[in-house]
Design an enzyme around this catalytic site. Sequence first.
Site, PDB file in Angstrom:
ATOM      1  N   THR A   9       0.801  -1.327   0.179  1.00 33.03           N
ATOM      2  CA  THR A   9      -0.083   0.072   0.064  1.00 33.03           C
ATOM      3  C   THR A   9       0.942   1.251  -0.105  1.00 33.03           C
ATOM      4  O   THR A   9       1.968   1.174   0.402  1.00 33.03           O
ATOM      5  CB  THR A   9      -1.092  -0.109   1.260  1.00 33.03           C
ATOM      6  OG1 THR A   9      -0.330   0.131   2.597  1.00 33.03           O
ATOM      7  CG2 THR A   9      -1.874  -1.227   1.284  1.00 33.03           C
ATOM      8  N   ALA A  11       2.007   2.690  -2.596  1.00 28.67           N
ATOM      9  CA  ALA A  11       3.330   2.028  -3.569  1.00 28.67           C
ATOM     10  C   ALA A  11       3.828   3.180  -4.539  1.00 28.67           C
ATOM     11  O   ALA A  11       4.984   2.825  -5.186  1.00 28.67           O
ATOM     12  CB  ALA A  11       2.892   0.925  -4.208  1.00 28.67           C
ATOM     13  N   SER A  13       5.047   6.131  -3.702  1.00 31.26           N
ATOM     14  CA  SER A  13       5.855   7.354  -3.054  1.00 31.26           C
ATOM     15  C   SER A  13       6.829   6.690  -2.113  1.00 31.26           C
ATOM     16  O   SER A  13       6.651   5.554  -1.543  1.00 31.26           O
ATOM     17  CB  SER A  13       5.089   8.323  -2.620  1.00 31.26           C
ATOM     18  OG  SER A  13       6.035   9.275  -1.890  1.00 31.26           O
ATOM     19  N   TYR A 164      -0.799  11.364  15.108  1.00 36.14           N
ATOM     20  CA  TYR A 164       0.287  10.353  14.320  1.00 36.14           C
ATOM     21  C   TYR A 164       0.676   9.345  15.329  1.00 36.14           C
ATOM     22  O   TYR A 164       0.682   8.041  15.057  1.00 36.14           O
ATOM     23  CB  TYR A 164       1.593  11.322  13.957  1.00 36.14           C
ATOM     24  CG  TYR A 164       2.528  10.412  13.197  1.00 36.14           C
ATOM     25  CD1 TYR A 164       1.871   9.679  11.884  1.00 36.14           C
ATOM     26  CD2 TYR A 164       3.642  10.060  13.310  1.00 36.14           C
ATOM     27  CE1 TYR A 164       2.878   8.989  11.334  1.00 36.14           C
ATOM     28  CE2 TYR A 164       4.361   9.230  12.444  1.00 36.14           C
ATOM     29  CZ  TYR A 164       4.063   8.591  11.315  1.00 36.14           C
ATOM     30  OH  TYR A 164       4.770   7.953  10.602  1.00 36.14           O
TER      31      TYR A 164
END
Length: 283
Positions: A9, A11, A13, A164
Amino acid sequence: MTAKTALVTGANSGMGLATSIELADRGYRVLMACRSRQRGEEALRQVEAAGGSGSAELVLCDLADLSSIRRFADDVHGRTSRLDVLINNAGVVSPKRQETRDGFELALGVNHLGHFLATNLLLDLIRESEAGRIVVVASGAYKAGRIDFDDPHLRERYNVIRSYGQSKLANILFARELALRVYEDGVAVNSLHPGAVLTQLGVNRGTGFGQGVYRALGKLPAFQTPEEGASTAVYLADSPEVEGISREYFYRSRPHRLDRKAEDDQTAARLWAWSEREVGLIP
Ligand SMILES: NC(=O)c1ccc[n+]([C@@H]2O[C@H](COP(=O)([O-])OP(=O)(O)OC[C@H]3O[C@@H](n4cnc5c(N)ncnc54)[C@H](OP(=O)(O)O)[C@@H]3O)[C@@H](O)[C@H]2O)c1
């Protein structure tokens, strides 16, 4: 022998692209899950131009949209009857509170809940592999997080570290709970911290905001390249050295100690049950 199939996933960058190039180089058939057709096609051309012995295909998936994830899972089932490797790599971090299409806080929605649904919908394909491997790209930022069951979508008190950190702690707790659930099927699940890596993480895709920080950071030697950053994910996906190893957290291709909160099995089970309801896997 047929080529092994890996799905990555995010994929297009950073580490996802570097991972795709490396796995295609090693002969894998790589399914590149990307949310943008244009960015995905550009990345696919880069993987093809790298000339590995494997192959690559683009599969569209927006992890910030549950209906897109369901279409994606159907698409993947139409392409393959087996997945040997799943790499949950896509990730976002946002200074400002944002929501997914389904009203989830963005980082929790994409980094955890989107992958939670996608992984569950692909599990039957992973179980078809002789020794399936699931690799969860987490982060050492989990140390700053806690799972806020009272306000998981951080409507009351948002800040980027809380958001995050929570999503990356959720990644690790998810990997540990999943490892227990698929142990009998011979599927290994491990999570990892890639280290500090110079990628497009945090750069706004629409406005380019953050690009200046990215260029400035690039001058610091502390940052790894995406290829270096991807090495632990590739190791966990492909190395014979980790055969049979599951439920571990890796850094620099070695098992790494976790803080107690990331080893809290009760919180992991509670997060799993909450996530199942949140993404509609159970009513
Ligand atoms: N870079 C670091 O120092 C570092 C450190 C620790 C952990 N990590 C983790 O490493 C992983 C990879 O990040 P990276 O550093 O390589 O960053 P990156 O270059 O920004 O790549 C992130 C990828 O995630 C994709 N993505 C974002 N939102 C998505 C969505 N809604 N649906 C589907 N895909 C989506 C992006 O697609 P678009 O291009 O379309 O946005 C991109 O392909 C992340 O999980 C991150 O948390 C990074």
